[in-house]
Motif scaffolding. Structure first.
Motif, PDB file in Angstrom:
ATOM      1  N   VAL A 140     106.988  -8.553-108.782  1.00  0.00           N
ATOM      2  CA  VAL A 140     105.653  -9.015-109.084  1.00  0.00           C
ATOM      3  C   VAL A 140     104.772  -8.339-108.122  1.00  0.00           C
ATOM      4  CG1 VAL A 140     105.603 -11.033-107.554  1.00  0.00           C
ATOM      5  CG2 VAL A 140     103.932 -10.943-109.768  1.00  0.00           C
ATOM      6  N   GLN A 144      99.330 -10.221-109.069  1.00  0.00           N
ATOM      7  CA  GLN A 144      99.921 -11.086-110.103  1.00  0.00           C
ATOM      8  C   GLN A 144     100.052 -12.187-109.702  1.00  0.00           C
ATOM      9  OE1 GLN A 144     102.863  -8.411-111.858  1.00  0.00           O
ATOM     10  NE2 GLN A 144     101.539  -7.814-113.594  1.00  0.00           N
ATOM     11  N   ASP A 147      96.936 -14.389-108.619  1.00  0.00           N
ATOM     12  CA  ASP A 147      96.257 -14.682-109.650  1.00  0.00           C
ATOM     13  C   ASP A 147      96.865 -15.780-110.470  1.00  0.00           C
ATOM     14  OD1 ASP A 147      94.262 -13.047-109.430  1.00  0.00           O
ATOM     15  OD2 ASP A 147      94.967 -11.656-110.783  1.00  0.00           O
ATOM     16  N   ASP A 148      98.206 -15.696-110.582  1.00  0.00           N
ATOM     17  CA  ASP A 148      98.878 -16.809-111.472  1.00  0.00           C
ATOM     18  C   ASP A 148      99.211 -18.051-110.416  1.00  0.00           C
ATOM     19  OD1 ASP A 148     100.944 -17.990-113.243  1.00  0.00           O
ATOM     20  OD2 ASP A 148     102.625 -17.119-112.072  1.00  0.00           O
TER      21      ASP A 148
END
Length: 302
Positions: A140, A144, A147-148
């Motif tokens: 990842v 990402q 933000d996730d």
């Protein structure tokens, strides 16, 4: 099946293989038996080959599944990596990161260097080797991940989302510092690193920012960034990757454009359309030199 009436000489083997979930053996037992008869294999050799091919098929299927689940951006192996372009990273230094001890001992790695130095390639290659060794991995980008987890936190779903990053045996976090993150970046990343550190789970980070000096600015919290790096390097190491960019190294060997180079006349460099230099030129020692004539030569001082 009524085993009291089972006749091994006339039994259909396909239902037996199906019942034992031996899909590869079910497909290949007939041609293997024909080959065994033609080459006069012993029963032991036939059974060994049948089992070995079944295991190899399952291993290949498992690797394909794990590679897909790991979300690798591309597939590269350690043999694809050109170590000749590196002066600080050699394959021998990565020996313990290519074997089962990477996961068994919870080792970590930070690959640090300018863009194009092959950091992501090397991280993917190590993750792929871990999968081949029987472990799970997840790839990842830092953006990402942050933000996730930030979104999950705002929706009261943080713990569930966090598990997706703490469960795999190896977590690869790519491009730390390449983009701007939200103010809670350090907090959410710390949860991932601290949980994995506590459980001795392996981690690999790639970054173009010095983790010992610049991650505080990147993550908006110097103290939290220090705690993150401290946990990563507790059972890990920092590798500086130098050398030319993989993407632009071909430019080093490309013929140079000589259109802006001075023309040469009788072995002397001079501008193609030279103009006389007005005044006097002073050398580095402070001694006055004579004026320069149109051909570019300096005349003796008077």
């Amino acid at each position: 099946m009524n085993e009291t009436h089972f006749d091994p000489e006339s039994a259909d083997l396909e239902p037996l293989f199906k019942r034992l979930n031996l899909a590869n053996s079910r497909r290949n037992w007939k041609p293997l038996c024909e080959r065994a008869e033609a080459e006069h294999w012993s029963y032991r050799k036939l059974l060994a080959v049948l089992c070995a091919e079944e295991i190899a098929q399952r291993q290949g299927t498992r690797v394909q599944r794990e590679v897909r689940d790991a979300s690798l951006p591309f597939l590269k192996t350690i043999d694809d990596y050109d170590f000749s372009l590196q002066s600080t990273v050699k394959r021998a230094l990565l020996g313990s990161y290519l074997g089962p001890e990477l996961v068994a001992e919870g080792r970590c790695l930070i690959l640090y260097g300018k863009t194009g130095r092959g950091k992501t390639h090397l991280a993917v290659a190590i993750a792929y080797r871990a999968i081949q060794n029987g472990f799970t991995a997840r790839f990842v980008t830092a953006a990402q991940l942050i933000d996730d987890l930030s979104s999950a936190s705002s929706q009261a779903n943080f713990r569930h989302a966090l598990a997706g990053y703490t469960q795999p045996h190896l977590l690869v976090v790519d491009e730390v510092g390449y983009l701007t993150y939200g103010q809670d970046a350090a907090n959410v990343l710390f949860h991932v690193v601290n949980d994995r550190h506590t459980r001795k789970r392996s981690m690999i980070f790639t970054t173009n920012k010095s983790p010992l000096a610049e991650w505080g600015n990147v993550l908006h919290d110097a103290d939290m960034a220090e705690a993150i790096v401290d946990r990563i390097l507790d059972r890990g190491r920092l590798l500086l990757m130098d050398g030319p960019s993989y993407r632009t190294r071909h430019l080093d060997s490309a013929p140079s454009d000589r259109s802006d180079q001075p023309a040469k006349v009788s072995g002397s460099d001079r501008p193609e359309f030279s103009e006389p230099t007005r005044g006097r030129i002073r050398d580095p020692m402070g001694v006055g030199a004579g004026p320069t004539c149109r051909c570019g030569l300096t005349l003796p001082a008077a």
